[in-house]
Design a protein around this motif. Structure first.
Motif, PDB file in Angstrom:
ATOM      1  N   PHE A 159     -26.313  -8.783   8.021  1.00 53.36           N
ATOM      2  CA  PHE A 159     -25.582  -8.636   9.277  1.00 53.36           C
ATOM      3  C   PHE A 159     -25.593  -9.871  10.175  1.00 53.36           C
ATOM      4  N   GLU A 166     -22.471 -11.590  11.589  1.00 53.71           N
ATOM      5  CA  GLU A 166     -21.526 -10.764  12.349  1.00 53.71           C
ATOM      6  C   GLU A 166     -22.069 -10.315  13.697  1.00 53.71           C
ATOM      7  N   LEU A 167     -23.266 -10.782  14.066  1.00 51.89           N
ATOM      8  CA  LEU A 167     -23.888 -10.220  15.258  1.00 51.89           C
ATOM      9  C   LEU A 167     -23.380 -10.829  16.561  1.00 51.89           C
ATOM     10  N   PRO A 170     -24.481  -3.508  15.417  1.00 52.41           N
ATOM     11  CA  PRO A 170     -23.477  -3.571  14.352  1.00 52.41           C
ATOM     12  C   PRO A 170     -23.540  -2.269  13.539  1.00 52.41           C
ATOM     13  N   THR A 171     -24.636  -1.543  13.690  1.00 51.29           N
ATOM     14  CA  THR A 171     -24.979  -0.269  13.071  1.00 51.29           C
ATOM     15  C   THR A 171     -26.356   0.029  13.647  1.00 51.29           C
ATOM     16  N   ARG A 196     -18.959  -5.915  15.203  1.00 46.48           N
ATOM     17  CA  ARG A 196     -19.225  -6.879  14.127  1.00 46.48           C
ATOM     18  C   ARG A 196     -18.242  -8.020  14.318  1.00 46.48           C
ATOM     19  N   TRP A 197     -18.770  -9.226  14.544  1.00 45.79           N
ATOM     20  CA  TRP A 197     -17.917 -10.352  14.888  1.00 45.79           C
ATOM     21  C   TRP A 197     -17.069 -10.763  13.689  1.00 45.79           C
ATOM     22  N   GLU A 198     -15.825 -10.326  13.685  1.00 45.86           N
ATOM     23  CA  GLU A 198     -14.942 -10.557  12.541  1.00 45.86           C
ATOM     24  C   GLU A 198     -14.085 -11.789  12.790  1.00 45.86           C
ATOM     25  N   ARG A 244      -9.930  -3.765  10.429  1.00 43.04           N
ATOM     26  CA  ARG A 244     -11.032  -4.693  10.618  1.00 43.04           C
ATOM     27  C   ARG A 244     -10.904  -5.231  12.032  1.00 43.04           C
ATOM     28  N   THR A 272     -13.253  -6.306  15.736  1.00 48.54           N
ATOM     29  CA  THR A 272     -14.587  -6.719  16.164  1.00 48.54           C
ATOM     30  C   THR A 272     -15.367  -5.530  16.728  1.00 48.54           C
ATOM     31  N   GLU A 273     -14.710  -4.718  17.547  1.00 46.80           N
ATOM     32  CA  GLU A 273     -15.327  -3.476  17.993  1.00 46.80           C
ATOM     33  C   GLU A 273     -14.572  -2.327  17.335  1.00 46.80           C
TER      34      GLU A 273
END
Ligand SMILES: [Zn+2]
Length: 491
Positions: free
Chosen positions: A94, A97-98, A117-118, A149-151, A159, A161-162
């Motif tokens: 993770f 993506e944090l 992120p989870t 998750r920083w996409e 997909r 980010t939030e």
């Protein structure tokens, strides 16, 4: 980013799916007013039309989850950074993506906070305090929440980010119990998607490369979009004792011995909205299965002369009352100054399953004209007696629910091909139709999986659970393969 939505009449048709699937998808999301771009990159705004669909998903799935014995709880959005680092593969998976909060109240924080992120880490921190004895087990909680998750590359619903989801977390006394729970939730998701969303699936285990960070085994439900690419719709993880050891979750068993618990986690997200659109939508717009449609029936009164107005509106209102009374989610579109044709297009775009037209001639004959969203065009319209509308509508909605599933299953089956050798697998993935699902013999080695991914862009989507196949050569290396797996290019 500029918004392209408008409340003005739509004079332009959607880009046909066959021409540009991705443009079709984005236009549909905006024009059906499901969502809009937000000023924050990678995030979207759920508009009421889209959020109402999500609310129906939540209501039904929440009921099914609670039936398994899990109860809802809520844990904080922020997680101490040190928590994420406690489980090695979890942090590795993770980290990129944090989103990290370093300041609060104008001061630098002593310990940065992670935006979840989870929630495995924070929930297990609490489980360690709540679980003391075997009498505290099983512990089963579910949380409906947002995660971040920083996409880098985002796409509406699929997909972002939030996003919104539910995450279930359970702790059990034995490995067998936790494994059974993992598979039981996989089955809850399968039944929900197939029955409620009319989305056909393949179900199975993930390869090691596709496994959740920190899980011993990941299982998934996967569906095939109409552009030939697969979409993971939900996952259920057997976590073994990885988090129990990292967070010291132990209980005293019946013999007064300290034991680590066995765990699972499982979730589905707002991705399901993307699946609904890409599995059922057509060139006229969205098509919603009746079970999940916020509006199942729209009534459009049609008149030309003012003298006809009262009778037509009277019948339309009576129809609305009768259907609402029967439990049908029904709406009367009595807006004036807008042509019936415009209203038809708008409700078709939004995917309303059934349209009821009532004009002067219908009133005179005590009937209504019914138009199914899944069978557009004047020739497929039906007549129904006004006195029997609830029964007629209910039967039609049932038929449409089954029909949408059947149609989607037919499309998925047609796009599922057995690739007997590597060359045919490459050809299929490179071909028109986006690749579809390739059913191949695979030895299970990471090297062969990597070769497939590098040369075809396809990844292992699922290894079906019950396999009764004779060993055959692996499609890549030729060594013995005891299992078949589904490969596809995926979202
Ligand atoms: Zn191989």
């Amino acid at each position: 980013m500029m918004s392209t939505t408008t409340n003005k009449p739509d004079d332009k048709k959607l880009t046909p799916r066959s021409e540009d699937f991705s443009a079709w998808y984005n236009e549909l999301v905006l024009r059906a007013q499901l969502a809009d771009y937000s000023p924050v990159r990678g995030c979207i705004v759920f508009r009421p039309e889209g959020f109402a669909i999500w609310e129906n998903i939540v209501a039904e799935l929440d009921r099914r989850i609670k039936r398994t014995g899990a109860r809802n709880a809520y844990f904080p959005l922020f997680i101490p950074q040190s928590f994420i680092r406690k489980e090695a593969s979890h942090v590795e998976g993770f980290s990129p993506e944090l989103a990290v909060v370093t300041h609060g109240g104008g001061k630098e924080l002593e310990e940065p906070l992670i935006v979840r992120p989870t929630s495995e880490t924070i929930i297990n921190h609490m489980f360690a305090q709540w679980i003391k004895s075997y009498r505290d087990l099983p512990l089963m909680v579910n949380q409906w929440c947002n995660v971040v998750r920083w996409e880098m590359r985002t796409r509406m619903f699929l997909r972002t980010t939030e996003f919104l989801w539910q995450e279930g977390h359970t702790a059990h006394a034995t490995r067998e119990e936790a494994e059974a729970e993992t598979l039981a939730m996989l089955e809850v998701y399968r039944a929900f998607c197939e029955e409620f969303l009319a989305i056909p699936l393949i179900v199975g285990r993930k390869s090691a490369a596709e496994r959740f960070a920190g899980a011993v085994e990941t299982y998934a439900i996967e569906s095939l979009m109409r552009d030939g690419r697969a979409l993971q719709c939900g996952t259920s993880h057997f976590l073994g004792q990885n988090f129990a050891r990292a967070f010291e979750i132990r209980y005293l068993d019946e013999n007064n011995q300290l034991q680590y618990v066995w765990q699972t986690s499982w979730g589905v997200s707002t991705r399901l909205l993307g699946a609904l659109i890409m599995v059922h939508g057509d060139d006229q717009g969205l098509r919603l299965p009746p079970t999940v449609a916020p509006v199942q029936v729209v009534i459009v009164p049609i008149w030309r002369k003012p003298a006809e107005r009262d009778d037509v509106l009277g019948s339309a209102r009576a129809a609305l009352a009768a259907l609402t009374q029967a439990g049908v989610r029904c709406k009367l579109d009595d807006r004036e100054g807008i042509t019936p044709g415009f209203k038809f297009n708008e409700w078709e775009m939004r995917g309303v399953p059934l349209r009821i037209e009532i004009g002067p001639r219908d009133v005179a004959a005590s009937e209504a004209t019914l138009a199914r969203r899944d069978a557009p065009g004047p020739t497929s319209k039906l007549k129904g007696a006004l006195s029997r509308l609830p029964e007629t509508v209910s039967a039609l909605l049932d038929a449409m629910q089954a029909g949408l599933y059947r149609e989607a299953k037919g499309a998925m089956d047609a796009a599922t091909v057995e690739a007997p050798d590597f060359e045919s697998l490459c050809r299929q993935m490179a071909g028109e139709g986006g690749g579809g699902l390739a059913n191949v013999y695979w030895c299970g080695s990471a090297a062969c999986e990597t070769k497939i991914r590098e040369q075809t862009k396809a990844t292992c989507r699922a290894i079906p659970l019950a396999q009764t196949v004779a060993p055959r050569p692996c499609v890549v290396c030729g060594q013995t393969a005891n299992e078949r797996a589904f490969f596809a290019k995926a979202y």
